[in-house]
Design a protein around this motif. Structure first.
Motif, PDB file in Angstrom:
ATOM      1  N   PRO A 148       0.797  -1.230   0.000  1.00  0.00           N
ATOM      2  CA  PRO A 148       0.000   0.000   0.000  1.00  0.00           C
ATOM      3  C   PRO A 148       0.838   1.292   0.000  1.00  0.00           C
ATOM      4  O   PRO A 148       0.458   2.248  -0.647  1.00  0.00           O
ATOM      5  CB  PRO A 148      -0.837  -0.148   1.273  1.00  0.00           C
ATOM      6  CG  PRO A 148      -1.063  -1.613   1.379  1.00  0.00           C
ATOM      7  CD  PRO A 148       0.233  -2.235   0.917  1.00  0.00           C
ATOM      8  N   GLY A 205       2.526   7.584  -2.863  1.00  0.00           N
ATOM      9  CA  GLY A 205       2.131   6.669  -3.915  1.00  0.00           C
ATOM     10  C   GLY A 205       2.923   6.831  -5.209  1.00  0.00           C
ATOM     11  O   GLY A 205       2.418   6.517  -6.291  1.00  0.00           O
ATOM     12  N   PHE A 240      -2.009  -1.492  -6.428  1.00  0.00           N
ATOM     13  CA  PHE A 240      -1.787  -0.680  -5.228  1.00  0.00           C
ATOM     14  C   PHE A 240      -1.915   0.824  -5.490  1.00  0.00           C
ATOM     15  O   PHE A 240      -1.808   1.622  -4.566  1.00  0.00           O
ATOM     16  CB  PHE A 240      -0.397  -0.961  -4.655  1.00  0.00           C
ATOM     17  CG  PHE A 240      -0.256  -2.351  -4.118  1.00  0.00           C
ATOM     18  CD1 PHE A 240      -0.667  -2.651  -2.834  1.00  0.00           C
ATOM     19  CD2 PHE A 240       0.258  -3.372  -4.903  1.00  0.00           C
ATOM     20  CE1 PHE A 240      -0.555  -3.936  -2.340  1.00  0.00           C
ATOM     21  CE2 PHE A 240       0.364  -4.661  -4.420  1.00  0.00           C
ATOM     22  CZ  PHE A 240      -0.046  -4.948  -3.126  1.00  0.00           C
ATOM     23  N   HIS A 282      -7.388  -0.183  -7.829  1.00  0.00           N
ATOM     24  CA  HIS A 282      -6.332  -0.385  -6.833  1.00  0.00           C
ATOM     25  C   HIS A 282      -6.836  -1.249  -5.674  1.00  0.00           C
ATOM     26  O   HIS A 282      -6.833  -0.818  -4.521  1.00  0.00           O
ATOM     27  CB  HIS A 282      -5.815   0.963  -6.311  1.00  0.00           C
ATOM     28  CG  HIS A 282      -5.574   1.968  -7.393  1.00  0.00           C
ATOM     29  ND1 HIS A 282      -4.941   1.659  -8.572  1.00  0.00           N
ATOM     30  CD2 HIS A 282      -5.913   3.282  -7.479  1.00  0.00           C
ATOM     31  CE1 HIS A 282      -4.885   2.731  -9.350  1.00  0.00           C
ATOM     32  NE2 HIS A 282      -5.469   3.728  -8.719  1.00  0.00           N
ATOM     33  N   ALA A 322      -4.844  -1.510  -2.392  1.00  0.00           N
ATOM     34  CA  ALA A 322      -4.415  -0.299  -1.688  1.00  0.00           C
ATOM     35  C   ALA A 322      -5.154  -0.187  -0.365  1.00  0.00           C
ATOM     36  O   ALA A 322      -6.138  -0.896  -0.127  1.00  0.00           O
ATOM     37  CB  ALA A 322      -4.693   0.918  -2.567  1.00  0.00           C
TER      38      ALA A 322
END
Lengths: 517, 174
Positions: free
Chosen positions: A56, A81, A104, A127, A130
């Motif tokens: 994540p 990210g 993710f 995602h 995530a």
């Protein structure tokens, strides 16, 4: 490597700090500046990329310095990210980074190809792995790469293929018969395996990973089990180590026999498919009688093996290797003596040695193109360290070379099976005459991180696992060898005729399911 | 090469006896096959295999049906390249969301009368992949299913027994 340059371990010590409880190889956590230094070093060093996977809020890359025998993981926390892409210095990272983005939401900055890869817009969520997945998703058309020129036409193939094969899409651009460009689109069999493993006990997760790729179920189960055992510091009974290797070699022989026949069948020489198909059946039946399952699924589990070999097993396997030796050699002679068959396989689908090295391709794809790595030898694991076998290497890189590597590997594996049967430690007998299966219990309430490199029939598997403090899987990433072989198939077919694609494809036999996760 | 051919001629076939139709499959199929389809199909089945997300384990065993030991073609059962030539879709896998559309379109391309066989644990109820964000689950959630062949993966003899039941029911339908 020139004097004054860093070794892999040297560089990691300089740019990162080691993480405790990561076994058997070190893991270092670095920062953005350290990651950029790594990219700079990858531009000059010949370290190969073993894998790249997300979490994540972090990205991990596994690297190997082949000459020095160093293996390590480097991690970059990415709270926003984003992370600088490795794709410019290691093109094999492209699809792995696209997958990390899909699963993710991690953005690889500077990646040359930012199209989605596993996510086709059908999951109903973006995602999914995530911390905060985005609900809702829509499928958008996938833009294929362009090939322009006079007289070019496209041939779309799949995802449902003409044979009994896994699904994937191939977009050919051809000029008449000649393939100008092949582009693969995969991800059709993405089952969300990594997400399903989260929160499961290692024993439950093992049943999932055993179904990552049915033809490599033993090898993937061994890799997962070894990674978990490394993470938790579990020593398994010696007999289990040998039984695992026995199953792994049976799996290798069965797959090679089937595929050698299938490649010849794709050149319309069905005789060898019929003959080798019988030999494959012999192996599967022997596996069934020894371990109770034709593909030996769920037989390798964290801690050891789920059951010991049947009492009649060793005799049955000695008979099997003797029969295979007797029947396989004359069939190889048939292949070797058929000029019309070799007309199709020689100089078809060439992968250059340079390309195999750049993508770090393993298995028979790598070994037919001069890359002689085998995880059983280097870094090596028990019991192979004590066994005698050779790793065949050729440099031609064509369909014929890949076939010969597999022929030689069958011979080596038959020898390995005999050696294992002779040297395997005996069955431990309890005082009451009951023999427990060679299985160590898994410690409860302990965590850790581990990884394993295991040689499947297709090549090297990397499995990385984090077991959380409550004893369940926090994150597991099994990287199938296909990740580094699929891109080479696109190169191998270039300049060949469309009709030779089945031949090239089968000579690679990459896994769709193993790759799609 | 000639030695091999000579041995095959003198050694007799390696093909094993038929396992016979599966009783459970016959029961499941009761009433599924009508007179019209009997007239259409006679005693042969053309099968289009569709991998809808399998781990490839089922495919390996389906492949084995074509080897000389099981020799599925002796029963008039053959695997065809196009759904347009098929009577039966043999579907494996937990129907990934990325394959659901392709599976539906393959079914639409198959002419009536047609049957769907769910092959293996994943196709029957999603198997170990049930509940994943990426899987629909059972084939039945996408297509009407006529026959289920359990196993992970089913052994070739079990596959054969299931397919023979389809053939048998088809030939003896009232």
């Amino acid at each position: 490597m020139e004097e004054g340059e860093d070794t892999l371990f040297g560089l990691l010590a300089r740019i990162g700090r080691p993480v405790p409880d990561h076994r058997p190889w070190p893991r270092h956590v670095t920062d953005r500046a350290g990651w950029l230094t790594l990219i700079e070093n990858l531009g000059v060093a010949d370290w190969s990329l073993l894998g790249l996977w997300g979490e994540p809020a972090a990205v991990h890359a596994a690297l190997r310095a082949e000459a020095a025998g160093e293996v390590a993981v480097i991690s970059l926390p990415c709270p926003e990210g984003r992370f600088p892409s490795l794709s410019a210095v290691r093109p094999a990272a492209i699809r792995l980074e696209r997958a990390a983005c899909d699963l993710f939401g991690l953005t690889a900055e500077g990646i040359s190809d930012d199209r989605p890869w596993l996510d086709h817009g059908h999951w109903g969520v973006r995602h999914p792995l995530a911390d905060a997945p985005e609900q809702g998703a829509t499928a958008v058309p996938y833009p294929f790469l362009k090939a322009e020129g006079h007289g070019l036409h496209q041939i779309p193939v799949g995802p449902v293929h003409a044979g009994i094969i896994e699904p994937g899409h191939f977009r050919f651009t051809a000029n008449g018969e000649t393939v100008v460009r092949l582009e693969e689109r995969l991800g059709y069999v993405h089952k969300g395996l990594e997400g399903l493993m989260r929160g499961k006990t290692p024993t439950d997760a093992a049943r999932i990973v055993a179904r990552l790729s049915g033809d490599s179920t033993v090898a993937h189960s061994i890799a997962f089990a070894q990674a978990v055992e490394a993470a938790l510091g579990v020593d398994i009974p010696p007999r289990a180590v040998w039984l695992r290797a026995l199953m792994a070699e049976l799996e290798r022989v069965a797959n090679h026999l089937g595929d050698i026949g299938a490649v010849c069948n794709d050149a319309a020489f069905s005789f060898l498919l019929a003959e080798l198909g019988q030999l494959r059946e012999l192996v599967l039946r022997a596996a069934d009688s020894c371990f109770g399952h034709r593909l030996m699924m769920d037989r390798v589990v964290p801690g050891g093996v789920a059951l010991d070999i049947a009492e009649t097993g060793p005799k049955r396997l000695f008979d099997l290797t003797a029969e295979l030796r007797r029947r396989f050699a004359p069939l190889v002679a048939v292949y070797d003596g058929k000029a019309s068959l070799q007309d199709r396989t020689l100089s078809t689908g060439i992968v250059t040695t340079g390309l195999a090295a750049r993508f770090g391709a393993g298995g028979f794809v790598g070994r037919a193109s001069g890359r002689g790595l085998d995880a059983r030898k280097a870094p090596g694991y028990a019991p192979y360290i004590e066994l005698e076998f050779e790793v065949p290497v050729l440099t031609e890189g064509d369909v014929n070379a890949r076939l010969w590597i597999r022929i030689r590997e069958v011979e080596q594996s038959l020898s390995l099976i005999d050696q294992i049967l002779r040297r395997m430690p005996g069955v431990p007998r309890g005082p009451d005459g009951i023999t427990p299966p060679p299985l160590a219990s898994m410690p409860a309430g302990r965590g850790g991180e581990g990884m394993a490199l295991v040689e499947s029939f297709r090549g090297e598997i990397l499995t990385w696992v984090r077991v959380d403090a409550d004893g369940t899987i926090g994150r597991c990433h099994p990287r199938d060898p296909s990740w580094f072989q699929w891109p080479l198939l696109e190169a191998a077919i270039e300049g060949n005729i469309v009709a030779d694609f089945p031949l090239c494809n089968k000579s690679f036999n990459c896994s769709y399911s193993g790759h799609d996760l | 090469m000639f030695k091999h051919i000579l041995r095959s001629l003198t050694g007799g076939p390696v093909t094993e006896a038929s396992p016979g139709p599966s009783e459970t499959a016959l029961a499941e199929l009761a009433g599924r096959v009508d007179r019209a389809s009997k007239a259409r199909l006679g005693r042969s089945l053309s099968i289009r295999q569709v991998d809808a997300g399998s781990c490839n384990g089922c495919e390996l065993e389906i492949h084995a049906l074509n080897n000389p030991v099981y020799d599925v073609e002796r029963f008039g059962i053959r695997f065809v390249a196009s759904p347009r030539h098929a009577d039966v879709l043999l579907v494996t896998g937990p129907v990934t969301r990325n394959m659901a559309d392709a599976l539906r379109r393959t079914w639409e391309a198959t002419p009536d009368p047609k049957w769907v066989v769910a092959c293996g644990a994943c196709a029957i109820d999603g198997g170990v992949f049930a509940g994943s964000y990426a899987c629909v689950g059972a084939v039945e959630a996408v297509l009407p299913v006529d026959l289920r062949i359990p196993g992970c993966p089913p052994r070739p003899a079990e596959l054969l027994a299931g397919l023979l039941a389809l053939l048998e029911r088809n030939a003896t339908a009232p």
